[in-house]
Write an enzyme that holds these catalytic residues in place. Structure first.
Site, PDB file in Angstrom:
ATOM      1  CE  LYS A  20      37.147  38.120  41.452  1.00 30.06           C
ATOM      2  NZ  LYS A  20      36.822  39.693  41.898  1.00 30.06           N
ATOM      3  CE1 TYR A  60      40.696  39.298  45.629  1.00 26.85           C
ATOM      4  CE2 TYR A  60      39.190  38.004  46.492  1.00 26.85           C
ATOM      5  CZ  TYR A  60      39.543  38.581  45.496  1.00 26.85           C
ATOM      6  OH  TYR A  60      39.136  38.543  44.133  1.00 26.85           O
ATOM      7  CG  PHE A  68      35.497  45.652  49.221  1.00 26.67           C
ATOM      8  CD1 PHE A  68      36.256  44.688  48.722  1.00 26.67           C
ATOM      9  CD2 PHE A  68      35.706  46.993  49.176  1.00 26.67           C
ATOM     10  CE1 PHE A  68      37.566  44.994  48.316  1.00 26.67           C
ATOM     11  CE2 PHE A  68      37.031  47.143  48.583  1.00 26.67           C
ATOM     12  CZ  PHE A  68      37.768  46.323  48.243  1.00 26.67           C
ATOM     13  NE  ARG A  96      45.316  44.177  37.137  1.00 27.03           N
ATOM     14  CZ  ARG A  96      44.490  44.137  38.275  1.00 27.03           C
ATOM     15  NH1 ARG A  96      44.128  43.319  39.106  1.00 27.03           N
ATOM     16  NH2 ARG A  96      44.410  45.434  38.653  1.00 27.03           N
ATOM     17  CB  THR A 102      38.700  46.929  39.804  1.00 23.03           C
ATOM     18  OG1 THR A 102      40.095  46.980  39.959  1.00 23.03           O
ATOM     19  CG2 THR A 102      38.197  46.434  40.957  1.00 23.03           C
ATOM     20  NE  ARG A 113      37.339  42.218  36.856  1.00 21.40           N
ATOM     21  CZ  ARG A 113      38.544  42.400  37.583  1.00 21.40           C
ATOM     22  NH1 ARG A 113      39.209  43.694  37.529  1.00 21.40           N
ATOM     23  NH2 ARG A 113      38.844  42.003  38.727  1.00 21.40           N
ATOM     24  CG  ASN A 123      35.240  42.191  39.556  1.00 17.59           C
ATOM     25  OD1 ASN A 123      35.355  40.977  40.155  1.00 17.59           O
ATOM     26  ND2 ASN A 123      35.870  43.123  39.952  1.00 17.59           N
ATOM     27  CG  HIS A 126      42.153  37.321  41.003  1.00 16.25           C
ATOM     28  ND1 HIS A 126      42.323  38.601  41.898  1.00 16.25           N
ATOM     29  CD2 HIS A 126      43.269  36.485  41.032  1.00 16.25           C
ATOM     30  CE1 HIS A 126      43.716  38.469  42.249  1.00 16.25           C
ATOM     31  NE2 HIS A 126      44.417  37.458  41.730  1.00 16.25           N
ATOM     32  CD  GLU A 137      47.045  36.702  43.277  1.00 17.03           C
ATOM     33  OE1 GLU A 137      46.879  37.910  43.847  1.00 17.03           O
ATOM     34  OE2 GLU A 137      46.868  36.791  42.202  1.00 17.03           O
TER      35      GLU A 137
HETATM   36  N1  UDP Z   1      35.927  44.898  45.211  1.00 11.97           N
HETATM   37  C1  UDP Z   1      34.549  45.259  45.560  1.00 11.97           C
HETATM   38  N2  UDP Z   1      34.301  46.622  45.983  1.00 11.97           N
HETATM   39  C2  UDP Z   1      35.420  47.670  45.746  1.00 11.97           C
HETATM   40  C3  UDP Z   1      36.426  47.168  45.027  1.00 11.97           C
HETATM   41  C4  UDP Z   1      36.841  45.689  44.864  1.00 11.97           C
HETATM   42  O1  UDP Z   1      33.937  44.372  45.841  1.00 11.97           O
HETATM   43  O2  UDP Z   1      35.109  48.807  46.047  1.00 11.97           O
HETATM   44  C5  UDP Z   1      36.117  43.589  44.806  1.00 11.97           C
HETATM   45  C6  UDP Z   1      36.033  43.248  43.323  1.00 11.97           C
HETATM   46  O3  UDP Z   1      35.667  42.079  43.303  1.00 11.97           O
HETATM   47  C7  UDP Z   1      37.525  43.158  42.960  1.00 11.97           C
HETATM   48  C8  UDP Z   1      38.228  42.646  44.382  1.00 11.97           C
HETATM   49  O4  UDP Z   1      37.371  43.226  45.381  1.00 11.97           O
HETATM   50  O5  UDP Z   1      37.744  42.471  41.910  1.00 11.97           O
HETATM   51  C9  UDP Z   1      39.572  42.772  44.455  1.00 11.97           C
HETATM   52  O6  UDP Z   1      39.947  44.226  44.570  1.00 11.97           O
HETATM   53  P1  UDP Z   1      41.079  44.917  43.772  1.00 11.97           P
HETATM   54  O7  UDP Z   1      41.051  46.289  44.012  1.00 11.97           O
HETATM   55  O8  UDP Z   1      42.176  43.931  43.997  1.00 11.97           O
HETATM   56  O9  UDP Z   1      40.664  44.522  42.127  1.00 11.97           O
HETATM   57  P2  UDP Z   1      41.158  43.469  41.030  1.00 11.97           P
HETATM   58  O10 UDP Z   1      42.611  43.290  41.378  1.00 11.97           O
HETATM   59  O11 UDP Z   1      40.321  42.404  41.037  1.00 11.97           O
HETATM   60  O12 UDP Z   1      40.633  44.351  39.661  1.00 11.97           O
HETATM   61 MG    MG Z   2      43.646  43.064  42.970  1.00 10.66          MG
END
Ligand code: UDP
Ligand code: MG
Length: 162
Positions: A20, A60, A68, A96, A102, A113, A123, A126, A137
């Site tokens: 990102k 997204y 958010f 992952r 996350t 992370r 973070n 992705h 994707e």
């Molecule tokens: N995110 C955020 N606040 C939250 C949860 C998620 O800003 O409370 C952002 C964070 O950057 C995250 C992205 O939204 O990576 C996508 O969320 P997801 O739950 O898909 O997490 P990921 O798959 O990236 O671990």
């Molecule tokens: Mg995700």
């Protein structure tokens, strides 16, 4: 008939990984790529792009009801992103794991992370969360001809031979 260089590659799964804008601006591109590369995964597509806000919203779309969502899409479209496709046995799930939870406050040390980020909104990386999202994707971010199918000589050493 598969060409020689396609024989192994055809068996492996692929995942979409993106560094990102925060990861790019912080100079973490090589660090992040290196973790996937050293593990034994194979890079089959890579490009630097600044996604539009509409594109970020598509990426997204599953999160559009979340509070958010708007800020997240503004952020993803705020600067260059390194978009990649990585290939290897179990790469979706294990990718992952390499990335970590996350929320970096909960990511284990040793994960990307956990080692390199502090807050959930920044973070740095992705990764697709399953086979269907990986396919969607990859299709969203890349044209089919941008994906390169090849066998690396290291595969014999990473996977063994029959
Ligand atoms: N995110 C955020 N606040 C939250 C949860 C998620 O800003 O409370 C952002 C964070 O950057 C995250 C992205 O939204 O990576 C996508 O969320 P997801 O739950 O898909 O997490 P990921 O798959 O990236 O671990
Ligand atoms: Mg995700």
């Amino acid at each position: 008939m598969l060409l020689d260089h396609e024989v192994h590659a055809a068996e492996f799964e692929r995942t979409f990984i993106a560094i990102k804008p925060d990861g790019v601006q912080r100079g973490l591109i090589a660090e992040i790529i290196s973790r996937f590369e050293r593990k034994g995964y194979k890079l089959v597509a890579i490009k630097v792009v600044i996604p539009s806000k509409e594109f970020a919203q598509k990426h997204y779309h599953d999160l559009k009801e979340r509070p958010f969502f708007n800020g997240l899409c503004d952020f993803l479209s705020s600067g260059p992103v390194v978009a990649m496709v990585w290939e290897g046995e179990g790469v979706i799930k294990y990718g992952r794991k390499l990335i970590g939870a996350t929320d970096p406050q909960k990511s284990e040390p040793g994960t990307i992370r956990g080692d390199l980020a502090v807050v959930v909104g920044r973070n740095i990386i992705h990764g697709s969360d399953g086979p269907e999202t990986a396919k969607d994707e990859i299709d969203l971010w890349f044209q089919p001809e941008e994906l390169v199918t090849y066998t690396s000589n290291a595969e014999t050493w990473i996977y063994g031979v029959n």
